[in-house]
Structure formats: structure tokens, C-alpha cells
Motif scaffolding. Structure first.
Motif, PDB file in Angstrom:
ATOM      1  N   ARG A   1     -10.876  70.212  62.756  1.00 23.69           N
ATOM      2  CA  ARG A   1     -11.196  71.238  61.753  1.00 23.69           C
ATOM      3  C   ARG A   1     -10.062  71.378  60.734  1.00 23.69           C
ATOM      4  O   ARG A   1     -10.312  71.528  59.534  1.00 23.69           O
TER       5      ARG A   1
ATOM      6  N   THR B   1     -10.307  68.584  58.395  1.00 27.33           N
ATOM      7  CA  THR B   1     -11.447  68.803  57.502  1.00 27.33           C
ATOM      8  C   THR B   1     -11.062  69.750  56.367  1.00 27.33           C
ATOM      9  O   THR B   1     -11.416  69.512  55.205  1.00 27.33           O
ATOM     10  N   VAL B   2     -10.333  70.819  56.691  1.00 24.98           N
ATOM     11  CA  VAL B   2      -9.868  71.754  55.652  1.00 24.98           C
ATOM     12  C   VAL B   2      -8.976  71.023  54.657  1.00 24.98           C
ATOM     13  O   VAL B   2      -9.117  71.170  53.439  1.00 24.98           O
ATOM     14  N   TYR B   3      -8.061  70.203  55.166  1.00 30.17           N
ATOM     15  CA  TYR B   3      -7.172  69.439  54.287  1.00 30.17           C
ATOM     16  C   TYR B   3      -7.981  68.491  53.398  1.00 30.17           C
ATOM     17  O   TYR B   3      -7.781  68.441  52.184  1.00 30.17           O
ATOM     18  N   ALA B   4      -8.889  67.740  53.998  1.00 29.24           N
ATOM     19  CA  ALA B   4      -9.705  66.789  53.236  1.00 29.24           C
ATOM     20  C   ALA B   4     -10.549  67.505  52.183  1.00 29.24           C
ATOM     21  O   ALA B   4     -10.690  67.011  51.052  1.00 29.24           O
ATOM     22  N   CYS B   5     -11.087  68.664  52.526  1.00 26.04           N
ATOM     23  CA  CYS B   5     -11.866  69.441  51.545  1.00 26.04           C
ATOM     24  C   CYS B   5     -10.985  69.921  50.401  1.00 26.04           C
ATOM     25  O   CYS B   5     -11.411  69.939  49.239  1.00 26.04           O
ATOM     26  N   GLY B   6      -9.747  70.299  50.707  1.00 24.90           N
ATOM     27  CA  GLY B   6      -8.813  70.701  49.656  1.00 24.90           C
ATOM     28  C   GLY B   6      -8.499  69.555  48.706  1.00 24.90           C
ATOM     29  O   GLY B   6      -8.482  69.726  47.482  1.00 24.90           O
TER      30      GLY B   6
ATOM     31  N   ALA C   1     -10.392  66.864  48.251  1.00 26.09           N
ATOM     32  CA  ALA C   1     -11.635  66.555  47.533  1.00 26.09           C
ATOM     33  C   ALA C   1     -11.905  67.597  46.451  1.00 26.09           C
ATOM     34  O   ALA C   1     -12.338  67.254  45.342  1.00 26.09           O
ATOM     35  N   GLY C   2     -11.633  68.866  46.749  1.00 27.07           N
ATOM     36  CA  GLY C   2     -11.802  69.924  45.750  1.00 27.07           C
ATOM     37  C   GLY C   2     -10.875  69.734  44.564  1.00 27.07           C
ATOM     38  O   GLY C   2     -11.280  69.930  43.412  1.00 27.07           O
TER      39      GLY C   2
END
Length: 184
Positions: free
Chosen positions: A30, A33-38, A40-41
Motif C-alpha cells: 500500500r 502504491t501511494v508513492y507510485a500514485c504520487g 503518476a499524479g
């Protein structure tokens, strides 16, 4: 496809990795995932705002971001003054010198809190997040990012000078060698 398969079968896939409860792999996943979403964002924001990535990053910026990342990660993860930020996730152990303290991660509050405790008490773990934020800052707000990074680079330089000064004072306070000349 392989990642999706691993996520669906995480319990079965992680069973041979470590005995139950030893490593909170789901909470690590998780956090990743937060890092990857950051990331990607940030990439999406670059595209949506029409910003251009620099063709290359200069050596000066790399050095500035490197030293600032080092200082910020140590400040947030080890400094005594920032311990209230870590206290919900860690336990105080002992002083560890030069304004830093040693802490252990709390294991009594669940996997997510444990993983967050590991991240906020580990300068190596925080460095990835900080370097990513500062590097993104070079794209979105380069002047402000350079100013902030310069501040923390100066603090890191000051830390090294303070330690060098203390070491020099220690050497100066030592008794002269037998038969040697004393210092003025």
C-alpha cells in the motif's frame, strides 16, 4: 499481468517470504502504491499543465537536491525536535548524538502504522520520498524549490562544520605527547 496475479494471491505468494507477522507485506504494498500514485499524479500534472521537463538536470541542481535530501531526511527521521511527529509511530530509545535520537518502531498499532513508523524513522526510507518531492519541485516551482533546498543544504554544511569544530576542539584539548611541544 504478473503484478496483478501477485496482488490477487498475495497471501499465498508471501507465505514463503517470512513467517506470519514478521513483515507487513500488504502495508508495504500500500505504501508503494501511494508513492507510485504520487509519481503518476506528478507526471499527469506535468502533462495537463503543459510544462516541459528540462532536457537535463544540471550538476549544481543534483548536488543541491542531494544535500538537501540528506539533511531533510535526517532532520525528519532522527532530530530530537521533530520527535513529536514520529511519536505516534515510534518509541524513544536513547540519544544518539549531535541532536539526534534513536527510536524503535511501535508494533502495537497494526501493520499500516508499523510501516509508516519505519518510513518516518529511517532517513534512507524518507530520502526517496523527499528527493522525489524536491525533483518534482524543480519542474513545478524551480525557484522556490532551489531556495528551500539551498536552506537545507546550508544547514547540512553547518552541521559538518559544527562536527569538525567539535573534533578540532577535542584534539586541541588532548594532552601533548610525551616529550612533545605543548600547544599555545
Amino acid at each position: 499481468m504478473a503484478v496483478g496475479h501477485w496482488i490477487r494471491n498475495r497471501a499465498r505468494a508471501s507465505r514463503p517470504y517470512a513467517p506470519p507477522g514478521d513483515r507487513p507485506l500488504g502495508a508495504y504494498a500500500r505504501a508503494l502504491t501511494v508513492y507510485a500514485c504520487g509519481v503518476a499524479g506528478s507526471a499527469a500534472a506535468v502533462r495537463l499543465t503543459g510544462r516541459q521537463l528540462p532536457p537535463r538536470v544540471g550538476v549544481g541542481d543534483v548536488v543541491l537536491i542531494t544535500v538537501a535530501t540528506h539533511k531533510l531526511s535526517r532532520l525528519l527521521s532522527k532530530d530530537a525536535v521533530t520527535s513529536p511527529l514520529r511519536a505516534p509511530f515510534t518509541r524513544y530509545e536513547k540519544p544518539s548524538g549531535a541532536g539526534e535520537i534513536a527510536e524503535e518502531v511501535r508494533d502495537d498499532a497494526g501493520d499500516a502504522r508499523h510501516v509508516f513508523g519505519e518510513m518516518v524513522s529511517c532517513p534512507f526510507c524518507l530520502a526517496v520520498w523527499i528527493a522525489t518531492a524536491l525533483t518534482s519541485g524543480l519542474v513545478f516551482a524551480p525557484r522556490a524549490t532551489r531556495l528551500i533546498a539551498t536552506c537545507f543544504t546550508a544547514v547540512a554544511g553547518s552541521d559538518f562544520l559544527q562536527l569538525a569544530y567539535a573534533a578540532a576542539r577535542h584534539v586541541d584539548a588532548s594532552p601533548p605527547p610525551a616529550g612533545g611541544v605543548s600547544r599555545p
